[in-house]
Design a protein around this motif. Structure first.
Motif, PDB file in Angstrom:
ATOM      1  N   TYR A 254     -26.717 -21.839  -7.885  1.00  0.00           N
ATOM      2  CA  TYR A 254     -26.088 -21.133  -6.758  1.00  0.00           C
ATOM      3  C   TYR A 254     -25.271 -22.138  -5.969  1.00  0.00           C
ATOM      4  CZ  TYR A 254     -29.793 -23.228  -3.907  1.00  0.00           C
ATOM      5  OH  TYR A 254     -30.625 -24.137  -3.290  1.00  0.00           O
ATOM      6  N   GLU A 255     -24.276 -21.620  -5.235  1.00  0.00           N
ATOM      7  CA  GLU A 255     -23.378 -22.455  -4.449  1.00  0.00           C
ATOM      8  C   GLU A 255     -24.070 -22.887  -3.145  1.00  0.00           C
ATOM      9  OE1 GLU A 255     -20.394 -23.986  -4.925  1.00  0.00           O
ATOM     10  OE2 GLU A 255     -21.092 -24.832  -3.013  1.00  0.00           O
ATOM     11  N   GLN A 256     -24.123 -24.198  -2.939  1.00  0.00           N
ATOM     12  CA  GLN A 256     -24.801 -24.763  -1.764  1.00  0.00           C
ATOM     13  C   GLN A 256     -23.825 -25.262  -0.712  1.00  0.00           C
ATOM     14  OE1 GLN A 256     -27.612 -27.570  -4.001  1.00  0.00           O
ATOM     15  NE2 GLN A 256     -28.495 -27.506  -1.963  1.00  0.00           N
ATOM     16  N   GLY A 257     -22.537 -24.983  -0.900  1.00  0.00           N
ATOM     17  CA  GLY A 257     -21.552 -25.591  -0.002  1.00  0.00           C
ATOM     18  C   GLY A 257     -21.459 -24.941   1.361  1.00  0.00           C
ATOM     19  N   TRP A 258     -22.056 -23.749   1.546  1.00  0.00           N
ATOM     20  CA  TRP A 258     -21.931 -23.041   2.821  1.00  0.00           C
ATOM     21  C   TRP A 258     -22.934 -23.580   3.825  1.00  0.00           C
ATOM     22  CZ3 TRP A 258     -17.510 -20.588   2.911  1.00  0.00           C
ATOM     23  CH2 TRP A 258     -16.968 -20.110   1.718  1.00  0.00           C
ATOM     24  N   GLU A 259     -22.681 -24.831   4.223  1.00  0.00           N
ATOM     25  CA  GLU A 259     -23.532 -25.469   5.239  1.00  0.00           C
ATOM     26  C   GLU A 259     -22.868 -25.274   6.599  1.00  0.00           C
ATOM     27  OE1 GLU A 259     -24.980 -29.450   4.448  1.00  0.00           O
ATOM     28  OE2 GLU A 259     -24.773 -29.987   6.573  1.00  0.00           O
ATOM     29  N   ARG A 260     -23.512 -24.526   7.474  1.00  0.00           N
ATOM     30  CA  ARG A 260     -22.963 -24.198   8.805  1.00  0.00           C
ATOM     31  C   ARG A 260     -21.601 -23.512   8.665  1.00  0.00           C
ATOM     32  NH1 ARG A 260     -21.760 -27.807  12.517  1.00  0.00           N
ATOM     33  NH2 ARG A 260     -21.177 -29.417  11.033  1.00  0.00           N
ATOM     34  N   ASN A 261     -21.513 -22.710   7.601  1.00  0.00           N
ATOM     35  CA  ASN A 261     -20.224 -22.044   7.362  1.00  0.00           C
ATOM     36  C   ASN A 261     -20.502 -20.789   6.536  1.00  0.00           C
ATOM     37  OD1 ASN A 261     -17.508 -21.519   7.225  1.00  0.00           O
ATOM     38  ND2 ASN A 261     -17.120 -22.963   5.561  1.00  0.00           N
ATOM     39  N   LEU A 262     -19.603 -19.804   6.651  1.00  0.00           N
ATOM     40  CA  LEU A 262     -19.822 -18.551   5.912  1.00  0.00           C
ATOM     41  C   LEU A 262     -18.546 -18.154   5.174  1.00  0.00           C
ATOM     42  CD1 LEU A 262     -21.752 -16.333   8.499  1.00  0.00           C
ATOM     43  CD2 LEU A 262     -22.475 -16.813   6.167  1.00  0.00           C
ATOM     44  N   PRO A 263     -18.637 -17.553   4.001  1.00  0.00           N
ATOM     45  CA  PRO A 263     -17.445 -16.992   3.372  1.00  0.00           C
ATOM     46  C   PRO A 263     -16.938 -15.825   4.224  1.00  0.00           C
ATOM     47  CG  PRO A 263     -19.434 -16.346   2.162  1.00  0.00           C
ATOM     48  CD  PRO A 263     -19.866 -17.301   3.214  1.00  0.00           C
ATOM     49  N   ASN A 264     -15.616 -15.535   4.111  1.00  0.00           N
ATOM     50  CA  ASN A 264     -15.080 -14.446   4.922  1.00  0.00           C
ATOM     51  C   ASN A 264     -14.774 -13.201   4.116  1.00  0.00           C
ATOM     52  OD1 ASN A 264     -14.916 -14.492   7.716  1.00  0.00           O
ATOM     53  ND2 ASN A 264     -13.659 -16.343   7.556  1.00  0.00           N
TER      54      ASN A 264
END
Ligand SMILES: C[C@@H]1N[C@@H](C(=O)NCc2ccccc2)[C@H](O)[C@@H]1O
Length: 458
Positions: A254-264
């Protein structure tokens, strides 16, 4: 297509039951707890400007004298007398968390379990006991799955290097790699009920150059623990590419890059499983006695949770207990508020995912089977929730409040230029709510579709 030896070994989502269980969690809890929780963002009347769990790296004229030495001796006073893993687990259960990610070792290298491979562990503190085991047992007991956070970057290890620029670096880093493998196999062996590893601290050049080693280690861990869930942050490919390999295929499960961030948008998700890990203040994971800047409200966090699930992701809220093992009052009240909302509305979260519906201003769609969940954050003045259905032959048949099953009216609002069917879901004007609420919309394949489907089966 670039030929890779150590790129992604799978394209598309994992289809096994263990990963499906992960996909259905919706809400998780992150816990950042360690030696950094003792200073809590400052020392000797001075305040550290960065994230509290990075305080060991505090330097310069603003840092206390001999800070590094002071920090490296703090473990000798680590004695969290108020720590009660069962209380934490109970609170997480009541919040509605289905999994927890717990910091076994953060960048400072202190081990919250009695590792055999270093002295810098909980065994050599006044507390002595295995905190990782206490957390794993307490959370598993209330039915919450445990994932182990592990920072590859380890400032306490002599062999750690940010980059490998000399034969000495290379020899030192080989010892570090051996140590890292030993600790990871130790964690998997000591805590067999852990469902996965949440890796961090893998961005420096030294580790990015270890494509073969990391690939082999990941394979070894998956063999040792079939079904193990590892995210996109663990390893880089042959050319140092991280998260997605040089062919654009995601590494890990799974993608772990959404640290303190969200896809739009669903396009931002690229068809991957993903989690968003989120702090309650702007950027503090470990305990900070003075939260600065904006502190998110339960409402903010509930909206991020629903947005995450509406885009087929999991949302993980971070808690940072203090040096004595207390979860702070602000986090306790947020957990309670979110838990109260989840008790009424969790059917719109658990096991739900993205609905192929046009995003509307009033809030978010989540879906499970033929049920659409409309979570309303921005109630329209006219009480009409616009719904646009592009899929031919699909129409809404029933609508009602999730909370009390009271029906709401569905108005046919004709078609738009794209020939899509429009509907208004009408909220009764007398219905008052000071919190986000959920309307369930049941969809029925229209007869034509059903007939076509039956015929196709002949
Ligand atoms: C989960 C968080 N990750 C740690 C960290 O160092 N984040 C900095 C960072 C932020 C974004 C991409 C890579 C690294 C923070 O200290 C937390 O543990």
């Amino acid at each position: 297509q670039i030929s890779l030896k150590h790129g992604s070994h799978r394209s598309g989502k994992r289809t096994d039951a263990t990963m499906q269980r992960w996909r259905e969690y919706g809400l998780g809890q992150f816990i950042h707890w360690g030696i950094y929780s003792i200073p809590g963002g400052g020392w000797d009347g001075k305040t550290y400007g960065g994230a509290a769990e990075w305080i060991r790296s505090w330097s310069g004229k603003d840092a206390p004298n001999d800070w590094r030495k002071t920090y490296d001796n703090l473990y000798k006073q680590f004695n969290p007398v108020d720590f009660n893993a069962n209380k934490w687990a109970e609170q997480a259960k009541n919040m509605g968390a289905k999994y927890v990610i717990f910091t076994t070792k953060h960048h400072d290298g202190f081990c919250m379990w009695p590792s055999k491979y270093t002295e810098y562990t909980i065994a050599n503190t006044p507390y002595k006991k295995d905190i990782v085991k206490e957390v794993v047992d307490a959370y598993n007991k209330v039915g919450i799955d445990v994932y182990l956070y592990f920072s590859v970057m380890d400032w306490s290890h002599q062999g750690w290097r940010y980059d490998i620029k000399s034969p000495e670096d290379s020899i030192a880093f080989e010892s570090f790699k051996k140590f890292t493998r030993n600790q990871l196999l130790e964690l998997l062996t000591s805590y067999p009920s852990a469902k996965g590893l949440w890796f961090d601290g893998t961005w420096d050049k030294s580790w990015v150059k270890q494509a073969e080693f990391a690939d082999e280690l990941e394979t070894e861990m998956r063999t040792l623990r079939p079904g193990l869930i590892i995210g996109s942050r663990f390893r880089a490919d042959d050319f140092g590419k991280r998260h997605v390999d040089s062919n654009g295929v995601m590494m890990g499960d799974y993608e772990q890059g959404w640290e303190r961030n969200l896809p739009n948008s669903i396009e931002d998700v690229h068809g991957h499983d993903w989690d968003c890990v989120m702090t309650i203040p702007d950027n503090q994971w470990g305990y900070n006695s003075h939260w600065k800047g904006y502190v998110k409200t339960p409402y903010n966090l509930i909206e991020m949770l629903v947005k995450s699930v509406s885009l087929s992701g999991n949302f993980v809220i971070n808690f940072g207990p203090d040096g004595k093992g207390n979860i702070r009052q602000e986090e306790t009240s947020i957990a309670k508020e979110i838990g109260d909302w989840m008790k009424t509305n969790n059917e719109a979260i658990y096991g739900c995912s993205h609905a192929d519906m046009k995003k509307q201003d009033w809030g978010y769609f989540t879906q499970k089977g033929r049920k659409l969940y409309l979570t309303v954050f921005n109630r329209p003045i006219n009480n009409c929730l616009n719904v646009e259905i592009s899929e031919k032959g699909v129409k809404p048949t029933k609508a009602y409040f999730l909370a009390n099953k009271l029906p709401v009216a569905i108005q046919d609002a004709g078609k738009n230029k794209q020939n899509n069917n429009l509907y208004n879901i009408v909220i009764p004007a007398k219905y008052i709510s000071d919190k986000p609420f959920v309307i369930v919309l049941e969809l029925e394949e229209s007869q034509t579709n059903e007939k076509a489907y039956q015929q196709a089966r002949t």
